[in-house]
Design a protein around this motif. Structure first.
Motif, short mmCIF file in Angstrom:
data_model
loop_
_atom_site.label_atom_id
_atom_site.label_comp_id
_atom_site.label_asym_id
_atom_site.label_seq_id
_atom_site.Cartn_x
_atom_site.Cartn_y
_atom_site.Cartn_z
N ARG A 160 43.84 43.24 36.99
CA ARG A 160 43.87 42.71 38.09
C ARG A 160 43.50 41.93 39.10
O ARG A 160 43.58 40.70 40.57
CB ARG A 160 42.42 43.54 39.05
CG ARG A 160 43.17 44.74 38.49
CD ARG A 160 41.47 45.62 38.51
NE ARG A 160 41.53 46.56 40.03
CZ ARG A 160 40.95 45.78 41.52
NH1 ARG A 160 39.99 45.11 41.07
NH2 ARG A 160 41.44 46.07 42.16
N ALA A 161 43.48 40.39 38.46
CA ALA A 161 43.11 39.12 39.42
C ALA A 161 44.09 37.86 38.35
O ALA A 161 44.37 37.30 36.85
CB ALA A 161 41.55 38.60 38.91
N HIS A 162 44.53 36.58 39.21
CA HIS A 162 44.72 35.37 38.79
C HIS A 162 44.62 34.13 39.18
O HIS A 162 44.02 34.12 40.27
CB HIS A 162 46.50 35.62 38.51
CG HIS A 162 46.70 34.48 37.73
ND1 HIS A 162 47.33 33.30 37.74
CD2 HIS A 162 47.48 35.28 36.27
CE1 HIS A 162 47.53 33.17 36.56
NE2 HIS A 162 47.65 34.03 35.43
N GLN A 163 44.49 32.98 39.08
CA GLN A 163 44.55 32.05 39.42
C GLN A 163 45.52 31.33 40.45
O GLN A 163 44.79 30.51 41.68
CB GLN A 163 44.24 31.32 38.21
CG GLN A 163 42.86 31.01 37.29
CD GLN A 163 42.78 29.96 36.70
OE1 GLN A 163 43.59 29.16 36.67
NE2 GLN A 163 41.71 29.39 35.98
N LEU A 164 46.73 31.79 40.19
CA LEU A 164 47.99 31.58 40.67
C LEU A 164 48.36 33.16 41.45
O LEU A 164 48.38 33.56 41.07
CB LEU A 164 48.83 30.77 40.68
CG LEU A 164 50.42 30.53 41.39
CD1 LEU A 164 50.63 29.31 40.79
CD2 LEU A 164 51.64 31.21 41.63
N PHE A 165 47.96 33.10 43.18
CA PHE A 165 49.12 34.33 43.45
C PHE A 165 49.21 34.15 44.87
O PHE A 165 49.56 32.98 45.27
CB PHE A 165 48.31 35.83 43.04
CG PHE A 165 47.22 35.14 43.90
CD1 PHE A 165 46.50 35.55 45.61
CD2 PHE A 165 45.75 33.81 43.66
CE1 PHE A 165 45.37 35.32 46.59
CE2 PHE A 165 44.45 33.92 44.41
CZ PHE A 165 44.46 34.73 45.65
N HIS A 166 50.17 35.20 45.21
CA HIS A 166 50.73 34.79 46.48
C HIS A 166 50.37 35.92 47.32
O HIS A 166 49.87 37.14 47.39
CB HIS A 166 52.60 35.74 46.22
CG HIS A 166 52.97 34.71 45.51
ND1 HIS A 166 52.48 34.80 43.58
CD2 HIS A 166 54.13 33.05 45.85
CE1 HIS A 166 53.88 33.65 42.92
NE2 HIS A 166 54.69 33.15 44.46
N GLN A 167 50.08 35.41 48.76
CA GLN A 167 50.31 36.11 49.88
C GLN A 167 51.20 36.38 51.51
O GLN A 167 51.83 35.09 51.27
CB GLN A 167 48.91 35.11 50.60
CG GLN A 167 47.50 35.63 49.90
CD GLN A 167 46.62 35.24 50.82
OE1 GLN A 167 46.65 34.07 51.72
NE2 GLN A 167 45.51 35.93 50.29
N ILE A 168 51.18 37.52 51.95
CA ILE A 168 51.60 37.42 52.96
C ILE A 168 50.86 36.94 54.32
O ILE A 168 50.24 37.95 54.68
CB ILE A 168 53.17 38.22 52.65
CG1 ILE A 168 53.93 38.11 54.62
CG2 ILE A 168 53.03 39.42 52.63
CD1 ILE A 168 55.05 38.16 54.51
N GLU A 169 50.74 36.44 55.23
CA GLU A 169 49.30 36.32 56.29
C GLU A 169 50.53 36.89 57.52
O GLU A 169 51.74 35.73 57.89
CB GLU A 169 48.73 35.02 56.15
CG GLU A 169 48.04 35.30 54.56
CD GLU A 169 46.44 34.74 54.67
OE1 GLU A 169 45.96 34.19 56.41
OE2 GLU A 169 45.61 34.13 53.96
#
Length: 343
Positions: free
Chosen positions: A204-213
């Motif tokens: 459920r978690a990673h050190q690199l991930f993506h967002q859209i704000e």
């Protein structure tokens, strides 16, 4: 001893060296440390002193001749073109079809999200992934001693003496600050991109991930505008039947703040490991832009208000495609990626 040398020289001259295997056998038989020439050198100590000089010269000549024949034949074989083995190719067979790769599922979802917001007037903005403290923390209402800084485990980069430390951005909110610093309201934009946090990697978690704000700043923007914008997005993305709930929360850069959950698209409600057996999945955080954040970026909070939101693309993609392990997005397993070729 001289007769033995002459006999061995005749064998060396007659040796068959047509193949690489024969050349290797020649080297092992005559030139190796325990080969026949080495054996003759070992016997040199038993030769009378008067004859030892002549015998030694003959042995050296024998060794040089064997080495020269070996090296010459090896060079000839290395220069020959490789000969194909196995059956001859059948040129009447149809060719192997040329297959194209597919876009990554995270890319597909990001593009779909951007398209939804573009339909209601949002533009797209991007910014650097290596940031400074001002844009990542201070301008977003994170004072130097604020405990909220501990909410995000940050990757700091080593700085040169006398220079301000740099870091890998922990959210794409940094682009919101840059927009407000350089653009006068009204501002209506979404900011997709990679972010980094020092977290334990799990399903459920990673050190690199993506967002859209997203950010909307204008006169008389209200929480009702925020709620309707989020509801429109969720129904366009997950379907008209999706259920939404908003829970009070805390973010340093918004006030009031809320977490937004949707009914779990994987289990539909009974519970699974993705929704932690609650039937709900958190998909985004949002809130009204704190007046201090507007003021830090040069916007008068007495004249303008705004809302902001942030969506985790990985978490949303897991729900859309029923992916139960976030790590699959970064493992580059072609069996997983090929499932999205037709999308």
């Amino acid at each position: 001893m001289l007769d033995q040398i002459a006999q061995l020289r005749a064998e060396i001259d007659r040796a068959d060296l047509h193949t690489r295997e024969q050349v290797d056998a020649f080297r092992n038989q005559f030139l190796a440390r325990k080969g026949r020439i080495a054996d003759l050198f070992d016997g040199l100590r038993e030769v009378p002193a008067a004859d030892r000089r002549a015998v030694g010269a003959a042995l050296n000549e024998l060794k040089n001749a064997a080495q020269a024949r070996h090296d010459a034949r090896r060079e000839e074989l290395d220069a020959e073109p490789a000969v194909a083995t196995g059956p001859a190719p059948d040129f009447t067979l149809p060719p192997v079809p040329h297959t194209l790769g597919s876009r990554h599922p995270l890319t597909l979802v990001q593009e779909q999200m951007v398209a939804i917001f573009q339909r209601i007037g949002f533009s797209v903005a991007t910014g650097p992934e290596i940031e400074d403290d001002w844009h990542n923390f201070s301008a977003l209402n994170f004072p130097p001693d604020h405990p909220a800084r501990e909410m995000q485990d940050t990757f700091f980069l080593e700085a040169e003496p006398g220079q301000e430390p740099k870091l890998l951005r922990t959210h794409t909110s940094t682009v919101q600050v840059r927009l407000m610093e350089t653009q006068a309201p009204p501002i209506r934009a979404v900011m997709p991109g990679r972010v980094y946090r020092n977290e334990a990697i799990s399903a459920r978690a990673h050190q690199l991930f993506h967002q859209i704000e997203g950010l909307y700043v204008d006169r008389n923007v209200s929480f009702a505008d925020l709620k309707q914008t989020i509801l429109y997005f969720l129904r366009e993305f997950f379907g008209a039947d999706v259920q939404m709930r908003m829970r009070p929360s805390y973010f340093p850069f918004t006030e009031p703040s809320a977490e937004v959950d949707v009914s779990c698209p994987i289990c539909g409600g009974p519970g699974c490991n993705i929704c932690k057996y609650t039937g709900w999945v958190e998909v985004l955080g949002c809130g009204m832009v704190d007046p201090e954040v507007l003021r830090a970026s040069g916007i008068d909070p007495e004249q303008y208000s705004g809302f902001a939101f942030g969506i985790g693309i990985e978490r949303t993609t897991m729900g859309k495609f029923t992916v139960k392990d976030l790590r699959l997005f970064t493992e580059n397993d072609v069996r997983f990626l090929r499932q999205f070729e037709s999308l």
